[in-house]
Design an enzyme around this catalytic site. Structure first.
Site, short mmCIF file in Angstrom:
data_model
loop_
_atom_site.label_atom_id
_atom_site.label_comp_id
_atom_site.label_asym_id
_atom_site.label_seq_id
_atom_site.Cartn_x
_atom_site.Cartn_y
_atom_site.Cartn_z
CG HIS A 1 58.73 22.73 42.09
ND1 HIS A 1 59.34 23.83 41.54
CD2 HIS A 1 57.39 22.86 41.84
CE1 HIS A 1 58.41 24.59 40.96
NE2 HIS A 1 57.23 24.04 41.15
CD GLU B 1 69.01 39.47 36.78
OE1 GLU B 1 70.21 39.26 36.58
OE2 GLU B 1 68.09 38.75 36.32
CD GLN C 1 59.17 28.57 42.47
OE1 GLN C 1 58.75 28.42 41.33
NE2 GLN C 1 59.77 29.68 42.88
CB THR D 1 61.20 32.71 42.45
OG1 THR D 1 60.55 31.99 41.39
CG2 THR D 1 60.23 33.71 43.07
N1 APR Z 1 69.91 36.72 45.39
C1 APR Z 1 68.61 36.92 45.05
N2 APR Z 1 68.07 36.53 43.86
C2 APR Z 1 68.90 35.91 42.99
C3 APR Z 1 70.27 35.67 43.27
C4 APR Z 1 70.76 36.11 44.53
N3 APR Z 1 72.05 35.93 44.88
N4 APR Z 1 70.82 35.06 42.18
C5 APR Z 1 69.83 34.91 41.27
N5 APR Z 1 68.69 35.43 41.75
C6 APR Z 1 67.37 35.49 41.10
C7 APR Z 1 67.43 35.72 39.60
O1 APR Z 1 67.42 37.11 39.32
C8 APR Z 1 66.14 35.03 39.14
O2 APR Z 1 65.05 35.95 39.16
O3 APR Z 1 66.79 34.23 41.28
C9 APR Z 1 65.89 33.96 40.19
C10 APR Z 1 66.15 32.55 39.69
O4 APR Z 1 65.19 32.27 38.71
P1 APR Z 1 65.13 30.81 38.07
O5 APR Z 1 66.50 30.39 37.68
O6 APR Z 1 64.05 30.84 37.04
O7 APR Z 1 64.70 29.86 39.28
P2 APR Z 1 63.24 29.65 39.87
O8 APR Z 1 62.43 30.90 39.77
O9 APR Z 1 63.43 29.06 41.22
O10 APR Z 1 62.62 28.53 38.88
C11 APR Z 1 61.35 28.02 39.23
O11 APR Z 1 61.51 26.40 37.44
O12 APR Z 1 62.87 24.97 36.30
C12 APR Z 1 61.87 25.02 37.25
O13 APR Z 1 61.48 23.47 38.94
C13 APR Z 1 62.36 24.48 38.55
O14 APR Z 1 61.83 25.22 40.77
C14 APR Z 1 62.28 25.66 39.49
C15 APR Z 1 61.25 26.57 38.82
#
Ligand code: APR
Length: 234
Positions: free
Chosen positions: A107, A201, A89, A174
């Site tokens: 994406h 988390e 993503q 994610t």
């Molecule tokens: N190691 C593992 N996981 C992590 C770490 C880490 N160091 N730091 C953060 N995370 C986890 C968080 O706990 C969270 O569950 O990564 C996840 C990030 O979630 P989001 O910020 O929602 O990102 P993502 O899931 O990639 O968002 C999906 O939403 O805004 C749109 O297009 C955008 O591609 C993105 C999509």
């Protein structure tokens, strides 16, 4: 056993490379209004603001380096016995810079530009501006080649095909809050794949996974890859 692995990555795998996530504390969507910078309407209203947002993310991406999690996935692809596909993503290029070759950006990619008038795609310059013109049709309609909210992700039919064939589906970094990616665990599980979540988390979809390991990607992913490679040894 020869695995057919599909790995979904999100912003969390690039967090330890210094690139922000979206929904964590101080995440991008706590500092920017996604309606303004990540929707077609926002771009139509204020293209300069949107270009500035992606110019900043492009500069951050250039300054970042792949972390141990990206490198471990590239090792799995190199040394594993079966197919390994990363569906990301993320719009950064850290998987590629870590050495992964089978990487599908559902994406889109910061490194590419798109003409909204003729559909031409090219390597994005470091800084894009509403005054730019399309190299192919000369229209003032250049935009980042990323998928905004309300737009359709790339390669979905091919992704669903690979999810149906997978023996193992792994989601890394994610939150499981954005579809269709958030449903991949159900698509793969229904087709018979084992499913694993590696995340800092619990994600919104944690109950759909056979197994979940909580921790940092730079710790969890190399350990998991070593496990898979040890099991694959003839
Ligand atoms: N190691 C593992 N996981 C992590 C770490 C880490 N160091 N730091 C953060 N995370 C986890 C968080 O706990 C969270 O569950 O990564 C996840 C990030 O979630 P989001 O910020 O929602 O990102 P993502 O899931 O990639 O968002 C999906 O939403 O805004 C749109 O297009 C955008 O591609 C993105 C999509």
């Amino acid at each position: 056993m020869t695995e057919d692995i599909v790995i979904l990555t999100g912003a969390g795998i690039s967090a330890e490379s210094g690139l922000g996530t979206f929904r964590d504390v101080n995440g991008l969507w706590t500092r920017y209004d996604l309606e303004e910078v990540a929707t077609p309407d926002g771009f139509a209203r204020n293209p300069a603001l949107v270009h500035e947002f992606y110019n900043t993310r492009r500069a951050n991406c250039r300054a970042a380096t792949p972390n141990a999690a990206h490198l471990a996935l590239a090792r799995l692809e190199r040394e594993g016995l079966g197919r390994v596909l990363v569906v990301t993503q993320n719009v950064d290029d850290l998987h590629e810079r870590a050495g992964s070759r089978a990487v599908w950006h559902m994406h889109g990619r910061l490194a590419r530009a798109l003409c909204a008038a003729c559909g031409y795609r090219w390597d994005a310059p470091d800084f894009m501006d509403p005054q730019d013109t399309c190299p192919a049709c000369a229209a003032h309609a250049t935009r980042p080649d990323v998928v905004w909210f309300g737009e359709y992700p790339h390669r979905m039919d091919e992704i669903w095909e690979r999810l149906r064939a997978a023996t193992l589906f792994v989601a890394i970094g994610t939150s499981g809050q954005v579809y269709p990616a958030a449903a991949f665990v159900q698509d793969a599980g229904r087709a018979g794949a084992r499913t694993l979540e590696l995340n800092l988390e619990p994600s919104a979809g944690i109950s759909d996974f056979d197994e979940a390991r909580l921790g940092k990607a730079s710790d969890l992913v190399p350990a998991w890859v070593a496990e898979v490679l040890a099991q694959a040894e003839p």
